[in-house]
Design a protein around this motif. Structure first.
Motif, PDB file in Angstrom:
ATOM      1  N   ARG A  17      -9.044  -2.651  -5.563  1.00  0.00           N
ATOM      2  CA  ARG A  17      -7.877  -3.138  -4.646  1.00  0.00           C
ATOM      3  C   ARG A  17      -6.693  -3.343  -5.208  1.00  0.00           C
ATOM      4  N   GLN A  18      -6.448  -3.704  -6.358  1.00  0.00           N
ATOM      5  CA  GLN A  18      -5.009  -3.795  -7.072  1.00  0.00           C
ATOM      6  C   GLN A  18      -4.423  -2.656  -6.953  1.00  0.00           C
ATOM      7  N   ALA A  19      -5.335  -1.750  -7.651  1.00  0.00           N
ATOM      8  CA  ALA A  19      -4.553  -0.317  -7.620  1.00  0.00           C
ATOM      9  C   ALA A  19      -4.235   0.449  -6.683  1.00  0.00           C
ATOM     10  N   LEU A  20      -5.166   0.415  -5.484  1.00  0.00           N
ATOM     11  CA  LEU A  20      -4.660   1.012  -4.224  1.00  0.00           C
ATOM     12  C   LEU A  20      -3.679   0.332  -3.589  1.00  0.00           C
ATOM     13  N   GLN A  21      -3.612  -1.036  -3.659  1.00  0.00           N
ATOM     14  CA  GLN A  21      -2.428  -2.082  -3.094  1.00  0.00           C
ATOM     15  C   GLN A  21      -1.185  -1.361  -3.473  1.00  0.00           C
ATOM     16  N   HIS A  22      -0.901  -1.576  -4.921  1.00  0.00           N
ATOM     17  CA  HIS A  22       0.182  -0.935  -5.586  1.00  0.00           C
ATOM     18  C   HIS A  22       0.604   0.477  -5.470  1.00  0.00           C
ATOM     19  N   MET A  23      -0.280   1.314  -5.428  1.00  0.00           N
ATOM     20  CA  MET A  23      -0.035   2.810  -4.838  1.00  0.00           C
ATOM     21  C   MET A  23       0.513   2.738  -3.256  1.00  0.00           C
ATOM     22  N   LEU A  24      -0.229   2.110  -2.500  1.00  0.00           N
ATOM     23  CA  LEU A  24       0.009   2.298  -0.934  1.00  0.00           C
ATOM     24  C   LEU A  24       1.518   1.533  -0.830  1.00  0.00           C
ATOM     25  N   SER A  25       1.741   0.401  -1.379  1.00  0.00           N
ATOM     26  CA  SER A  25       2.868  -0.290  -1.081  1.00  0.00           C
ATOM     27  C   SER A  25       4.185   0.383  -1.672  1.00  0.00           C
ATOM     28  N   SER A  26       4.014   1.306  -2.648  1.00  0.00           N
ATOM     29  CA  SER A  26       5.195   2.275  -2.996  1.00  0.00           C
ATOM     30  C   SER A  26       5.608   3.022  -1.951  1.00  0.00           C
ATOM     31  N   ALA A  27       4.949   3.334  -0.884  1.00  0.00           N
ATOM     32  CA  ALA A  27       5.341   4.312   0.190  1.00  0.00           C
ATOM     33  C   ALA A  27       6.205   3.544   1.195  1.00  0.00           C
ATOM     34  N   ASP A  28       7.501   4.153   1.575  1.00  0.00           N
ATOM     35  CA  ASP A  28       8.285   3.424   2.444  1.00  0.00           C
ATOM     36  C   ASP A  28       7.567   3.069   3.794  1.00  0.00           C
ATOM     37  N   ASP A  29       6.660   3.903   4.331  1.00  0.00           N
ATOM     38  CA  ASP A  29       6.146   3.774   5.770  1.00  0.00           C
ATOM     39  C   ASP A  29       4.802   3.094   5.815  1.00  0.00           C
ATOM     40  N   ILE A  30       4.248   2.488   4.527  1.00  0.00           N
ATOM     41  CA  ILE A  30       3.007   1.987   4.658  1.00  0.00           C
ATOM     42  C   ILE A  30       2.939   0.343   3.868  1.00  0.00           C
ATOM     43  N   GLU A  31       2.455  -0.301   4.965  1.00  0.00           N
ATOM     44  CA  GLU A  31       2.463  -1.699   4.354  1.00  0.00           C
ATOM     45  C   GLU A  31       0.994  -2.201   4.275  1.00  0.00           C
ATOM     46  N   VAL A  32       0.520  -2.777   3.147  1.00  0.00           N
ATOM     47  CA  VAL A  32      -0.642  -3.425   2.993  1.00  0.00           C
ATOM     48  C   VAL A  32      -0.778  -4.682   3.545  1.00  0.00           C
ATOM     49  N   VAL A  33      -1.464  -4.937   4.451  1.00  0.00           N
ATOM     50  CA  VAL A  33      -1.332  -6.372   5.342  1.00  0.00           C
ATOM     51  C   VAL A  33      -2.591  -7.205   4.720  1.00  0.00           C
ATOM     52  N   GLY A  34      -3.399  -6.504   3.887  1.00  0.00           N
ATOM     53  CA  GLY A  34      -4.418  -7.449   3.544  1.00  0.00           C
ATOM     54  C   GLY A  34      -5.538  -6.532   2.568  1.00  0.00           C
ATOM     55  N   THR A  35      -6.324  -7.537   1.635  1.00  0.00           N
ATOM     56  CA  THR A  35      -7.394  -6.851   1.037  1.00  0.00           C
ATOM     57  C   THR A  35      -8.483  -7.980   1.269  1.00  0.00           C
ATOM     58  N   ALA A  36      -9.739  -7.076   1.245  1.00  0.00           N
ATOM     59  CA  ALA A  36     -10.994  -7.826   1.123  1.00  0.00           C
ATOM     60  C   ALA A  36     -11.990  -7.212   0.447  1.00  0.00           C
ATOM     61  N   GLN A  37     -12.945  -8.151  -0.219  1.00  0.00           N
ATOM     62  CA  GLN A  37     -13.918  -7.644  -1.248  1.00  0.00           C
ATOM     63  C   GLN A  37     -15.012  -7.266  -0.641  1.00  0.00           C
ATOM     64  N   ASP A  38     -15.319  -7.621   0.765  1.00  0.00           N
ATOM     65  CA  ASP A  38     -16.448  -6.993   1.439  1.00  0.00           C
ATOM     66  C   ASP A  38     -16.177  -7.283   2.902  1.00  0.00           C
ATOM     67  N   PRO A  39     -16.951  -6.588   3.933  1.00  0.00           N
ATOM     68  CA  PRO A  39     -16.637  -6.466   5.431  1.00  0.00           C
ATOM     69  C   PRO A  39     -16.785  -7.599   6.022  1.00  0.00           C
ATOM     70  N   TYR A  40     -17.417  -8.802   5.320  1.00  0.00           N
ATOM     71  CA  TYR A  40     -17.210 -10.128   6.280  1.00  0.00           C
ATOM     72  C   TYR A  40     -15.927 -10.732   5.757  1.00  0.00           C
ATOM     73  N   VAL A  41     -15.253 -10.762   4.689  1.00  0.00           N
ATOM     74  CA  VAL A  41     -13.933 -11.038   4.537  1.00  0.00           C
ATOM     75  C   VAL A  41     -13.032 -10.264   5.351  1.00  0.00           C
TER      76      VAL A  41
END
Length: 353
Positions: A17-41
């Motif tokens: 979650r941390q690595a993917l969020q950091h990588m995606l957030s570095s793109a100008d046109d992508i915003e990570v609006v949340g992370t979840a450890q499972d489908p319920y969250v």
């Protein structure tokens, strides 16, 4: 100003979650609006912000990613990019994910995840951009509700009295939602001289082998995915393979398992009811049974048959269950003699053995 692509990351690994969020957030046109450890969250996060794209792992403890993907596509289709180590080309999981509506699939490595996301930044960001333009179709449930079979479709009830007390004891365990961790908690406390154990955990095909391998690396006893004809041995647990029923059989003083195809029983394959009925039929009072956390009522009728055959039975209590469905049904229908917190179940099974 162009709106950014809103992404929700669903993965049980905090590192991913941390690595993917950091990588995606570095793109100008992508915003990570949340992370979840499972489908319920994830569902709770989606109530606040609806993403344009979801990145989804497959192997998660409370609900696997393919099951969540199917539910999502039936209720509110959102483009999904599967990101998992279990989706190599041609694997059954890869095929099932595509059939369930995944827009794209990214195979992540077992090791070196952080470096992989760094090296694959362009590929993954492009996959997110392409997915954001997709318009996934809604999956429709069957128009008719399938017949809910009971264990009669797999084997007849016990007609004779329980087996003689002189044979070895055997432990049978059933679980569903939350069961992977609950089973680990029970098995990790089992000594090498414990009775042979047979387990049904509701899991898709392809997951049970890796689940068994993980448990085998953690437990003192041997743990393996059951194969047809495997003997039930002291100091060993057999995990029913996904998409196959597992039946306890007896030849003389020897217990073994039969692994076979068949219709869904209590809407599951493998079914706890099938395993429990077979234990009532072929082990009787020599059986010890536990039903753990899970949704629905699979195992409730089978546990009642076990109790009536003279077996000792128990259920996980509400406070320690992730989902108090299967244990509740088994207890309220009279199949479970006792309820215990999860951390006491191994102890009680061994005490009664």
């Amino acid at each position: 100003m162009v709106d950014k692509i809103k992404v929700l990351i669903v993965d049980d690994s905090a590192l991913v979650r941390q690595a993917l969020q950091h990588m995606l957030s570095s793109a100008d046109d992508i915003e990570v609006v949340g992370t979840a450890q499972d489908p319920y969250v994830a569902v709770e996060k989606m109530k606040k912000v609806l993403p344009d794209v979801i990145t989804l792992d497959v192997e998660m403890p409370r609900m696997d990613g393919v099951t969540f993907l199917k539910k999502l596509m039936q209720q509110h289709p959102i483009p999904v990019v599967i990101c998992s180590s279990l989706v190599g080309d041609g694997t059954l999981t890869h095929i099932k994910a595509l059939e369930a509506g995944a827009v794209d699939i990214i195979l992540k490595p077992q090791m070196g995840t952080k470096q992989f996301f760094f090296d694959s930044q362009v590929q993954i960001c492009d996959a997110i951009r392409a997915a954001s333009k997709a318009r996934p179709k809604k999956l429709f449930r069957p128009a008719t509700v399938p017949v809910k079979h009971n264990a009669d479709v797999m084997l007849a009830k016990r007609h004779s009295t329980a087996m003689a007390e002189t044979t070895d004891k055997v432990i049978v365990i059933g679980a569903s939602t939350g069961g992977t961790e609950a089973i680990k908690d029970v098995l990790i406390k089992m000594p090498l001289n414990c009775p042979g154990i047979v387990i049904v955990q509701h899991m898709p095909e392809g997951f049970t082998r890796s689940f068994a391998q993980r448990l085998n690396s953690l437990c003192e006893i041997n743990v393996k995915e059951a194969c047809n004809g495997d003997p039930v041995l002291r100091g060993q647990a057999l995990i029913a393979p996904g998409n196959k029923h597992t039946i306890l059989k007896r030849s003389g003083a020897r217990y073994y398992v039969e692994v076979k195809d068949g219709p869904l029983v209590s809407r599951h394959r493998p079914s706890v009811d099938v395993l429990f009925r077979s234990a009532a039929k072929y082990a009787g009072s020599n059986a010890l049974a536990a039903i753990l956390t899970g949704m629905g009522d699979d195992g409730a009728e089978g546990m009642l048959e076990l109790k009536e055959s003279g077996a000792w039975t128990c259920a996980q209590d509400e406070a320690s269950s992730v989902v108090y469905g299967m244990p509740k049904e088994a207890y309220e229908r009279g199949g479970a003699l006792q309820q215990y917190p999860l951390n006491k179940i191994a102890e009680e099974l061994l005490r009664k053995a």
